[in-house]
Design an enzyme around this catalytic site. Structure first.
Site, mmCIF file in Angstrom:
data_model
loop_
_atom_site.group_PDB
_atom_site.id
_atom_site.type_symbol
_atom_site.label_atom_id
_atom_site.label_comp_id
_atom_site.label_asym_id
_atom_site.label_seq_id
_atom_site.Cartn_x
_atom_site.Cartn_y
_atom_site.Cartn_z
ATOM 1 N N PRO A 258 0.811 -1.207 0.000
ATOM 2 C CA PRO A 258 0.000 0.000 0.000
ATOM 3 C C PRO A 258 0.851 1.266 0.000
ATOM 4 O O PRO A 258 1.649 1.488 0.905
ATOM 5 C CB PRO A 258 -0.815 -0.105 1.281
ATOM 6 C CG PRO A 258 -0.532 -1.461 1.852
ATOM 7 C CD PRO A 258 0.736 -1.928 1.252
ATOM 8 N N GLU A 259 0.693 2.083 -1.035
ATOM 9 C CA GLU A 259 1.314 3.402 -1.102
ATOM 10 C C GLU A 259 0.168 4.409 -1.154
ATOM 11 O O GLU A 259 -0.979 4.033 -0.929
ATOM 12 C CB GLU A 259 2.214 3.497 -2.342
ATOM 13 C CG GLU A 259 3.292 2.415 -2.366
ATOM 14 C CD GLU A 259 4.198 2.489 -3.585
ATOM 15 O OE1 GLU A 259 4.367 3.589 -4.132
ATOM 16 O OE2 GLU A 259 4.719 1.445 -3.997
#
Length: 263
Positions: free
Chosen positions: A2-3
């Site tokens: 997750p960014e």
DNA sequence: ATCTATTCCTGGCTGC
DNA sequence: TGCAGCCAGGAATAGA
């Protein structure tokens, strides 16, 4: 992993369930994920009402009427609404309307209660999405080092991770090992433009699902279909047809085109 | 100030 | 089919 786009998607998908809702009870089971004490954390948030759900970089904050619940998804963290608890479920936050669940096989993520924003968090860089060009340039030029290392550094800029940095550098034709001192103002302008463009498009596509990323309803994103270099070592470059190369920069697998991104 | 290496952790992959 | 060994990496941390 997750960014910014994935975290934004999680926030958007979980907010409607939580805003204005009151926590009935909570339970935490991983001392690694919840470092402030399992019992103590549960007691701190019981009875609290969620006033806002915010994101800064990859950090998520649930603002309570007293204090805040902080979530960082790390590598494999998931926030799920009304899901089936599994062997990697480390937190359950119950509301009259349903249950917020935190799953994380590798336990690199965090779910903690804070009375106030920790000092270290206040020094984080501005959010990569929406940062103005002059601020972006100033923060980059205030440091030395290679461009990829700086873009990954959350104290410089918040939200970028390995995937989006590789994609951004390719789109801007910048070699990942370029010293920031050798980035011209025009090139920085291009990096800033491409960063906004890529992040916005990735959010529209609900993020990249590389391994097992999903939003709060369990839905994967599809931006991975638009990746041009990340995870494509040995495949032809979409611009010049040469082979995409994989090297290590800043202790991260780094994908780039040696012909399009000159040192 | 900036660099590199190390630590946390488990699923997924390779090779036998 | 099983299993050992290795790898991925966000961020904090230690040491150079």
């Amino acid at each position: 992993m997750p960014e910014l786009p994935e975290v934004e998607t999680v926030v958007r998908s979980i907010s409607p369930h939580l805003l204005g809702r009151t926590i009935v009870r909570a339970s935490f089971s991983s001392p690694l994920v919840t470092r402030g004490g399992l019992e103590k954390t549960a007691e701190s948030i019981a009875g609290a009402t969620i006033r806002a759900v915010r994101r800064r970089g990859k950090q998520i904050f649930f603002d309570l009427d007293r204090g805040m619940l902080y979530v960082h998804l790390g590598m494999t963290g998931k926030l799920l609404w009304d899901a089936e608890p599994g062997k990697h479920t480390h937190a359950l936050v119950e509301f009259a309307e349903g249950t917020l669940q935190y799953d994380d096989p590798r336990q690199f993520g965090r779910m903690e209660f804070f009375d106030a924003l920790p000092e270290a968090f206040e020094r984080r860089g501005p959010d990569a999405l929406g940062v103005d060009f002059e601020t972006f340039l100033t923060r980059l030029k205030a440091r030395r080092g290679r461009i990829k290392t700086l873009l990954l550094n959350q104290s410089v800029l918040s939200g970028l991770g390995n995937i989006y940095v590789d994609e951004l550098l390719f789109a801007s034709r910048v070699h990942p090992r370029t010293p920031v001192s050798r980035i011209s103002r025009d090139r920085a302008r291009l990096l800033h433009e491409k960063m906004q463009e890529i992040l916005k498009l990735a959010i529209e596509r609900r993020g990249s699902s590389i391994s097992d990323y999903v939003d709060a309803s369990g839905t994967p994103g599809d931006f991975q279909q638009l990746h041009r270099v990340y995870g494509k070592a040995g495949e032809p470059c979409p611009e010049c047809g040469g082979a995409i190369r994989r090297v290590v920069v800043a202790q991260r697998g780094t994908h780039y085109c040696p012909r399009c991104q000159r040192a």
